[in-house]
Design an enzyme around this catalytic site. Sequence first.
Site, PDB file in Angstrom:
ATOM      1  N   HIS A 180      -6.352   0.744 -12.510  1.00 16.86           N
ATOM      2  CA  HIS A 180      -7.795   0.797 -12.802  1.00 16.86           C
ATOM      3  C   HIS A 180      -8.486   1.984 -12.144  1.00 16.86           C
ATOM      4  O   HIS A 180      -9.568   2.371 -12.555  1.00 16.86           O
ATOM      5  CB  HIS A 180      -8.480  -0.530 -12.464  1.00 16.86           C
ATOM      6  CG  HIS A 180      -8.698  -0.778 -11.007  1.00 16.86           C
ATOM      7  ND1 HIS A 180      -7.713  -1.250 -10.184  1.00 16.86           N
ATOM      8  CD2 HIS A 180      -9.785  -0.615 -10.220  1.00 16.86           C
ATOM      9  CE1 HIS A 180      -8.197  -1.364  -8.957  1.00 16.86           C
ATOM     10  NE2 HIS A 180      -9.443  -1.000  -8.946  1.00 16.86           N
ATOM     11  N   GLU A 218     -10.587  -0.370   2.594  1.00 18.33           N
ATOM     12  CA  GLU A 218     -11.327  -1.572   2.208  1.00 18.33           C
ATOM     13  C   GLU A 218     -11.730  -2.360   3.447  1.00 18.33           C
ATOM     14  O   GLU A 218     -10.945  -2.472   4.388  1.00 18.33           O
ATOM     15  CB  GLU A 218     -10.452  -2.476   1.345  1.00 18.33           C
ATOM     16  CG  GLU A 218     -10.081  -1.886   0.023  1.00 18.33           C
ATOM     17  CD  GLU A 218      -9.184  -2.831  -0.763  1.00 18.33           C
ATOM     18  OE1 GLU A 218      -9.719  -3.597  -1.565  1.00 18.33           O
ATOM     19  OE2 GLU A 218      -7.966  -2.828  -0.532  1.00 18.33           O
ATOM     20  N   HIS A 242      -2.554   3.620  -6.811  1.00 17.57           N
ATOM     21  CA  HIS A 242      -3.848   4.323  -6.800  1.00 17.57           C
ATOM     22  C   HIS A 242      -3.821   5.651  -6.012  1.00 17.57           C
ATOM     23  O   HIS A 242      -4.153   6.700  -6.573  1.00 17.57           O
ATOM     24  CB  HIS A 242      -4.970   3.428  -6.257  1.00 17.57           C
ATOM     25  CG  HIS A 242      -5.054   2.067  -6.892  1.00 17.57           C
ATOM     26  ND1 HIS A 242      -4.845   1.850  -8.226  1.00 17.57           N
ATOM     27  CD2 HIS A 242      -5.325   0.851  -6.360  1.00 17.57           C
ATOM     28  CE1 HIS A 242      -4.996   0.559  -8.487  1.00 17.57           C
ATOM     29  NE2 HIS A 242      -5.276  -0.073  -7.369  1.00 17.57           N
ATOM     30  N   LYS A 342      -6.522  -2.580   4.454  1.00 15.67           N
ATOM     31  CA  LYS A 342      -7.504  -3.675   4.364  1.00 15.67           C
ATOM     32  C   LYS A 342      -8.113  -3.877   5.745  1.00 15.67           C
ATOM     33  O   LYS A 342      -7.510  -3.535   6.758  1.00 15.67           O
ATOM     34  CB  LYS A 342      -6.789  -4.960   3.956  1.00 15.67           C
ATOM     35  CG  LYS A 342      -6.034  -4.829   2.648  1.00 15.67           C
ATOM     36  CD  LYS A 342      -6.582  -5.752   1.614  1.00 15.67           C
ATOM     37  CE  LYS A 342      -5.846  -5.652   0.314  1.00 15.67           C
ATOM     38  NZ  LYS A 342      -6.716  -5.305  -0.814  1.00 15.67           N
TER      39      LYS A 342
HETATM   40  C1  BG6 Z   1      -6.009  -3.461  -6.536  1.00 15.10           C
HETATM   41  C2  BG6 Z   1      -5.254  -4.030  -5.362  1.00 15.10           C
HETATM   42  O1  BG6 Z   1      -5.153  -2.743  -7.371  1.00 15.10           O
HETATM   43  O2  BG6 Z   1      -7.015  -2.578  -6.056  1.00 15.10           O
HETATM   44  C3  BG6 Z   1      -6.196  -4.738  -4.408  1.00 15.10           C
HETATM   45  O3  BG6 Z   1      -4.296  -4.950  -5.840  1.00 15.10           O
HETATM   46  C4  BG6 Z   1      -7.337  -3.832  -4.017  1.00 15.10           C
HETATM   47  O4  BG6 Z   1      -5.510  -5.187  -3.251  1.00 15.10           O
HETATM   48  C5  BG6 Z   1      -7.984  -3.210  -5.244  1.00 15.10           C
HETATM   49  O5  BG6 Z   1      -8.283  -4.613  -3.308  1.00 15.10           O
HETATM   50  C6  BG6 Z   1      -9.003  -2.155  -4.846  1.00 15.10           C
HETATM   51  O6  BG6 Z   1      -9.710  -1.751  -5.979  1.00 15.10           O
HETATM   52  P1  BG6 Z   1     -11.195  -1.227  -5.870  1.00 15.10           P
HETATM   53  O7  BG6 Z   1     -11.542  -0.806  -7.256  1.00 15.10           O
HETATM   54  O8  BG6 Z   1     -12.018  -2.380  -5.383  1.00 15.10           O
HETATM   55  O9  BG6 Z   1     -11.178  -0.105  -4.884  1.00 15.10           O
END
Ligand code: BG6
Length: 492
Positions: A180, A218, A242, A342
């Site tokens: 994503h 995060e 990512h 995290k």
């Molecule tokens: C996901 C992970 O792909 O991305 C999660 O599985 C993570 O652990 C998340 O929290 C973070 O996405 P974003 O868009 O909130 O930065």
Amino acid sequence: MTERFTSVEDSTGFAFVLFGGTGDLARRKLLPALYAAHRDGMLDLDGKIVSVAQTALDPSGYLEWVNDQVKPHISGTIDMQVWREFLERIVYVSGDLDKPEVFSSLSDALSATHGTRIFYMATGPALFVPVCHALAEAGLTEGARLVLEKPLGYDLESSNAINDAVGKIFDEDQILRIDHYLGKEAVQNLFALRFGNSLFEPLWRREWIESVHITVAEELGVGGRETFYDQTGALRDMVQNHPLQLLAIVAMEPPQSIDADSVRDEKLRVLHALKPMGAEDIRQNVVRGQYRAGAVRGETVDGYIDEPGIRQDSSTETFVALKTDVENWRWAGVPFFLRTGKRLAASVAEIVINFRAVPHSAVGSIALRPGSNRLLIRLQPDELIRLGVLAKQPGLDMTLQKVHLNLAFDQLFQRRKMDAYQRLLLDVIAGRLALFVRRDEQQAAWNWIAPILREWNAPGSFTRLYVAGMWGPAAASALLARHGTCWLEEEN
Ligand code: BG6
């Protein structure tokens, strides 16, 4: 890349089958994104959403679930008329995905729909192959698209096994592997910055860039996903996808066009150019951390192993920092630092490009002014592009000060931003593949992290603890200090 928002002309009916229809992803991301697309008039009127899950609910019970569980995750005010119309698109099929009956109910539900079938696997990867087999047996796969959520598999072997098995049922151009981050507006903007301006390209290389830092941090812990997370860890959950995708986009050569394969070919070249990690490299240049109790935004939080459902002796990492090199002509000798974790001090995703200092300063010492000659590309929480430069303070003396040339997208374009999932789901429906990860890219990323996974399984390997609410283990800062640089923290 999608240059415009998708419009309804792009499809004529569709059936969006959501496996894992009562799961966390469906509740927090997918159904809100489909609602937003519906609200914005971007979904074909003839499109249906068929949710499939084990939860024993009748159709109206599922709609109540959607009402209670999905609505809180939709931003902005909800027009109840629009919401009701959205609910009318939804059909629920309940059943156990291990049993054939659910696929005959699904088949019945699909016979009342038209247009392209999309099978979205918002389930654990263990179900990907059995579900695809069952769909093929039920004769539902012809011309359909399959969307696979990450992480695809657990390591190189298991991801190959899944890709091989689904590849016997679906062609590569029917398979959309979602990351994503590729749907985030700021990632699109990175393409615009790099390839829409002539200014940066001559500087975007080893002669002018000293180091590149990529942070995806995060504040959140692993709440609600403990079982999954404890088997997965930050390397598989994040680094494999990512941050490596961001690195690939930062380091790629200009693609011939922005069509799917031109872009993916160039990203793949970067992933192939990552220096393979040896055991000594891993010990020196990879930091594996796990949070212990601390405080995030003033609230005390438990340590990772005290979260419900986590093994007391778990060594699963919730933090990774590493240094890598892209071994090609453009980037030789430029360290790329990645960090993700995290329960860190802030929720922020950003890329920092540190340019080399001037070779000779005719205007006074610049050594005490870190942050000049730096380009910051922040993806979230706010989207910005900020160039740190030195300017002269007014007055008789040549006193230099670091200032910013700032491009804050929220202020510049005061219109609603499209959420990453909304964009990607519209691309799924329209069959645009550019923002999805091709099999070879994914394989290259697994291949690159494989030695780290192996090394971490070896006796003597350990996970460093860090206090929740801080920036990870001290070793992550030491890693950069050894290369004469430091992480960018708290620049607003
Ligand atoms: C996901 C992970 O792909 O991305 C999660 O599985 C993570 O652990 C998340 O929290 C973070 O996405 P974003 O868009 O909130 O930065």
